[in-house]
Design an enzyme around this catalytic site. Sequence first.
Site, PDB file in Angstrom:
ATOM      1  CG  ASN A 120      -2.149  -0.896   0.988  1.00  0.00           C
ATOM      2  OD1 ASN A 120      -2.125  -1.778   0.133  1.00  0.00           O
ATOM      3  ND2 ASN A 120      -3.191  -0.708   1.764  1.00  0.00           N
ATOM      4  NE  ARG A 154      -7.088  -8.506   0.889  1.00  0.00           N
ATOM      5  CZ  ARG A 154      -7.135  -7.175   0.801  1.00  0.00           C
ATOM      6  NH1 ARG A 154      -7.429  -6.457   1.867  1.00  0.00           N
ATOM      7  NH2 ARG A 154      -6.900  -6.573  -0.353  1.00  0.00           N
TER       8      ARG A 154
END
Length: 297
Positions: A42, A173
């Site tokens: 990120n 995920r």
Amino acid sequence: FRLTMDCILSWQSDHGDWPKNTDTTTKPYSGERSKLDGTFDNGATTGELRALARAFTATGDERYEKAFLKGFDHILKAQYANGGWPQYYPLREGYYTHITFNDHCMVRLLEFLRDATVADEYAFLDGNRRDAATQAIERGIDCIVKCQIVVNGTLTVWCAQHDEVTLAPAIARSYELASLSGSESAGILKYLMSIGDPTPEVIRAVKAGTAWFESAKIEGIRIEKIGGERQVIADDTASPVWARFYEIETNRPFFCDRDGVPKYTLKEIGSERRNGYAWYGNWGESLAAAYAVWPHR
């Protein structure tokens, strides 16, 4: 300026990196240093390192140089022998060990290392580190080329993350299944096009990847929020869009809730994931513009 730099210094972990999703410029870190959770994910770490390099060049303050070199060395140390980077180093269990293209993590590291070898604000960097960075870039590019997914004998694009040992596309995920990525692959291809003297392998990768984007574009729809809910609206005048994820074998766009079960229309998944994730984007537009002026096409 000094207060900003002091804040950045305070947020650097003992390993040399910085936490993600954190404003490291306005308020100093006041917690336990052992709890600082640095990452490459990120946008973390490279932004702080760029700021430190500019600050040292401008002021000569050795604190900035020391912190920069610690972070720079951490990036080099974290690279796998095959050229990829994980999200975190030291490694932690789970999908974090995968080679991470997600959110342009690996491309951003490669761009930073390239800048560190050529830009004026990094002139203080010693020759050994410059050589190490150049070698890391070469390994990284080789890794990217080797990760490009082949379907029925044809090169396509990349998954958002690849297994760090086999290089196969991998799940992250629960709703981020192994797939062809419309988002991350565009960033990878634009990076490959930015290489000054590309190898035949890189040229082949770019040509194949851009051809895939042309084949995968979705026309006749626009994505709009109505009453706070993201919806797909038929619109023959809309610009093309691309899905975030495509099935590897079928090239069919899919969407996913946290249960990990793929669906084939956006409306089939629950509101939380439907509105909380970028399932469609115009990623192929900027890629096509870059490819149109790429001298090796």
